[in-house]
Motif scaffolding. Structure first.
Motif, PDB file in Angstrom:
ATOM      1  N   PRO A 158       0.863  -1.248  -0.151  1.00 22.01           N
ATOM      2  CA  PRO A 158      -0.233  -0.032   0.173  1.00 22.01           C
ATOM      3  C   PRO A 158       0.679   1.304  -0.093  1.00 22.01           C
ATOM      4  O   PRO A 158       0.615   2.107  -0.558  1.00 22.01           O
ATOM      5  N   GLU A 159       1.937   1.324   0.759  1.00 17.47           N
ATOM      6  CA  GLU A 159       2.693   2.500   0.787  1.00 17.47           C
ATOM      7  C   GLU A 159       3.625   2.831  -0.606  1.00 17.47           C
ATOM      8  O   GLU A 159       3.686   3.927  -0.686  1.00 17.47           O
ATOM      9  N   ALA A 160       3.915   1.817  -1.347  1.00 20.02           N
ATOM     10  CA  ALA A 160       4.443   2.009  -2.554  1.00 20.02           C
ATOM     11  C   ALA A 160       3.391   2.511  -3.608  1.00 20.02           C
ATOM     12  O   ALA A 160       3.720   3.190  -4.304  1.00 20.02           O
ATOM     13  N   VAL A 161       2.072   1.876  -3.332  1.00 18.43           N
ATOM     14  CA  VAL A 161       1.189   1.943  -4.495  1.00 18.43           C
ATOM     15  C   VAL A 161       0.871   3.505  -4.361  1.00 18.43           C
ATOM     16  O   VAL A 161       0.624   4.191  -5.265  1.00 18.43           O
ATOM     17  N   GLU A 162       0.680   4.170  -3.005  1.00 15.73           N
ATOM     18  CA  GLU A 162       0.382   5.516  -2.828  1.00 15.73           C
ATOM     19  C   GLU A 162       1.557   6.277  -3.489  1.00 15.73           C
ATOM     20  O   GLU A 162       1.226   7.454  -3.924  1.00 15.73           O
ATOM     21  N   VAL A 163       2.757   5.881  -3.338  1.00 17.38           N
ATOM     22  CA  VAL A 163       3.660   6.687  -3.893  1.00 17.38           C
ATOM     23  C   VAL A 163       3.624   6.750  -5.339  1.00 17.38           C
ATOM     24  O   VAL A 163       3.557   7.939  -6.264  1.00 17.38           O
ATOM     25  N   LEU A 164       3.286   5.594  -6.190  1.00 13.87           N
ATOM     26  CA  LEU A 164       2.994   5.606  -7.645  1.00 13.87           C
ATOM     27  C   LEU A 164       1.980   6.461  -8.052  1.00 13.87           C
ATOM     28  O   LEU A 164       1.932   7.204  -8.907  1.00 13.87           O
ATOM     29  N   GLU A 165       0.658   6.486  -7.244  1.00 12.34           N
ATOM     30  CA  GLU A 165      -0.456   7.265  -7.536  1.00 12.34           C
ATOM     31  C   GLU A 165      -0.299   8.590  -7.454  1.00 12.34           C
ATOM     32  O   GLU A 165      -0.600   9.307  -8.255  1.00 12.34           O
ATOM     33  N   GLN A 166       0.420   8.841  -6.408  1.00  8.97           N
ATOM     34  CA  GLN A 166       0.839  10.634  -6.284  1.00  8.97           C
ATOM     35  C   GLN A 166       1.823  11.040  -7.209  1.00  8.97           C
ATOM     36  O   GLN A 166       1.467  12.006  -7.931  1.00  8.97           O
ATOM     37  N   ALA A 167       2.901  10.103  -7.881  1.00 10.70           N
ATOM     38  CA  ALA A 167       3.385  10.611  -9.084  1.00 10.70           C
ATOM     39  C   ALA A 167       2.537  10.600 -10.245  1.00 10.70           C
ATOM     40  O   ALA A 167       2.837  11.479 -10.973  1.00 10.70           O
ATOM     41  N   CYS A 168       1.589   9.661 -10.411  1.00 13.41           N
ATOM     42  CA  CYS A 168       0.798   9.804 -11.551  1.00 13.41           C
ATOM     43  C   CYS A 168      -0.186  10.977 -11.560  1.00 13.41           C
ATOM     44  O   CYS A 168      -0.363  11.441 -12.551  1.00 13.41           O
ATOM     45  N   ARG A 169      -0.545  11.187 -10.396  1.00 12.53           N
ATOM     46  CA  ARG A 169      -1.609  12.471 -10.078  1.00 12.53           C
ATOM     47  C   ARG A 169      -0.978  13.768 -10.430  1.00 12.53           C
ATOM     48  O   ARG A 169      -1.243  14.552 -11.387  1.00 12.53           O
ATOM     49  N   GLU A 170       0.392  13.842 -10.105  1.00 12.32           N
ATOM     50  CA  GLU A 170       1.196  14.974 -10.391  1.00 12.32           C
ATOM     51  C   GLU A 170       1.689  15.063 -11.931  1.00 12.32           C
ATOM     52  O   GLU A 170       1.495  16.292 -12.347  1.00 12.32           O
ATOM     53  N   ARG A 171       1.958  14.161 -12.539  1.00 12.69           N
ATOM     54  CA  ARG A 171       2.400  14.125 -13.981  1.00 12.69           C
ATOM     55  C   ARG A 171       1.124  13.721 -14.949  1.00 12.69           C
ATOM     56  O   ARG A 171       1.269  13.559 -16.214  1.00 12.69           O
TER      57      ARG A 171
END
Length: 460
Positions: free
Chosen positions: A217-230
């Motif tokens: 979950p903590e890694a998924v959150e990092v990916l989701e944040q990066a995808c939202r920003e980009r």
């Protein structure tokens, strides 16, 4: 700095043979790992930006990168596309890491590319940027080869280390892949899963779709944040796409696949281990994204045939039959867990005798936790590499962990890997299974020695 014409005029006498060129490149290993893209950006500018002429599938992650690249390459080539494949490390020859349509770069092309890069590297060495690393030089050679010689339709482009500051991140991909996030290279990438995930998410580019099998979950959150920003679409395993394991037997695993776009039934792979379902599913999702976004044409019969034909040396590869010798480049806790699962579910055996050699920088306790649970004999050796882990120190850790787990395991220490291999073979009965695991530097040597009776060129 010199112009392209000046650079071309001054490179003709740098190296006269393939061997000299490879010796120069691999001789840069002591330069070390120096994260950052400034040297790559400068080299690309001096070389006329060959990377801008190519379409990349950028593949990062902790485990499964090589297998995923192999699936993608096999399918695309079978479908009629010209494909460059850049992977690391190589198991036998340096040229194996730069492939075009599944064939190694010819020695003469490697020589020509090295002769073009050498004076630029020398020039950079005289600036504040410093000399490019071995991996940066190799990356530049690959981009020159694909961008000025072969011009493939797609380049399957594997990350070397991490992602954000890795030299491969100089490219603009058509799709980004992050297979998973695990405990590896944490001395460089960070000491938590979140930090490692952040570094790997660095390959995510604005507007470019991302395919991933990340689970924590903590890694998924990092990916989701990066995808939202980009502003990227994220296709996550078990959310946007999934597979259903239908059957599993030695050298044949069948599964059904489902994505937002369609369902595909009856796919089969010949690579073993449950983790290969995930790697294959990620590859299929990448192909589906390319089909939707870039009108990729792959017939289902070609997809199925290519997936089943795909092999990846050094990963659950049986290289001997009498005795049975299985090699696998598991070198971190997640890889060890996959290997232990495969030993227990896929390969019948009476006893398991496992030979291992590691680098000093790896996470040995997490690896041993999984391996000690499935082996009867542990032969600990040392890879022929400068960062090797001392065999006796590794054995001390193994003995301590076995005692804590109340496991009665024979632990043998033999620093010379050839002697260790002989010991492993002698100890393996007709119904037993011999396994060689650990760093790919060891796997490379053992594979070449058992199959060809020759030493490998092995390298990163």
């Amino acid at each position: 700095m010199r112009t392209m014409n000046e650079e071309n005029q001054q490179t003709q006498d740098a190296f006269s043979s393939y061997e000299e060129a490879v010796e120069w490149i691999t001789g840069l290993v002591p330069v070390g790992i120096r994260p950052g893209l400034k040297r790559m950006e400068t080299m690309m500018e001096m070389l006329g930006h060959p990377e801008r002429r190519l379409r990349f599938i950028h593949v990062g992650g902790t485990n499964g990168k090589g297998s995923t690249c192999a699936y993608l390459t096999k399918v695309l080539v079978r479908a009629g596309y010209d494909v460059g494949t850049f992977t690391s490390p190589y198991l036998e020859r340096f040229t194996s890491r730069l492939r075009y349509n599944e064939k190694d770069i010819p020695d003469e092309d490697l020589l020509r590319m090295a002769n073009r890069v050498k004076p630029i590297a020398d020039e950079l060495a005289q600036t504040e940027l410093g000399h490019p690393t071995m991996f940066e030089v190799t990356t530049a050679v690959a981009l020159l080869y694909y961008g000025t010689v072969t011009y493939p339709d797609y380049v399957v482009w594997e990350v070397g280390l991490g992602g954000r500051l890795d030299s491969t991140n100089i490219v603009a991909p058509v799709v980004s892949v992050i297979t998973n996030v695990g405990h590896d290279h944490m001395d460089v990438l960070g000491d938590t899963i979140e930090k490692v995930a952040f570094e790997k998410a660095g390959i995510i580019k604005p507007g470019v779709a991302v395919v991933s099998a990340v689970e924590q979950p903590e890694a998924v959150e990092v990916l989701e944040q990066a995808c939202r920003e980009r502003k990227c679409s994220l296709y996550l395993l078990d959310r946007e796409f999934r597979f259903e394991a239908v059957s599993s037997e030695l050298n044949r695993q069948e599964f059904d696949f489902e994505s937002p776009f369609r369902r595909i039934e009856g796919l089969a792979i010949s690579m073993n281990g449950y983790h290969q379902y995930k790697n294959a599913a990620v590859a299929v999702m990448v192909l589906e994204v390319l089909r939707q976004y870039y009108a990729l044409l792959v017939e289902d019969e070609d997809l199925n045939a290519a997936l089943y034909e795909t092999q990846w040396p050094g990963r659950l590869e049986m290289i001997g039959e009498n005795p049975r010798i299985l090699i696998d480049g598991a070198h971190n806790p997640e890889g060890a867990e996959m290997l232990a699962d495969a030993i227990g579910t896929t390969y019948p055996h009476d006893k398991v005798h496992l030979m291992m050699g590691m680098l000093a920088t790896k996470e040995h306790s997490g690896y041993l936790k999984h391996i000690l649970a499935v082996v009867d004999t542990l032969v600990i050796t040392e890879p022929d590499f400068r960062k090797k882990m001392d065999a006796e120190k590794l054995a001390e850790l193994a003995r301590s962990m076995a005692e804590e787990a109340n496991r009665q395991i024979e632990i043998v220490v033999e620093p010379d890997w050839k002697q260790a291999l002989a010991r492993l073979k002698a100890q393996t009965g007709p119904d037993d299974l011999a396994v060689v695991s650990g760093t790919l530097y060891l796997i490379s040597d053992v594979r070449s020695w058992v199959i060809n009776r020759t030493d490998s060129e092995k390298g990163w």
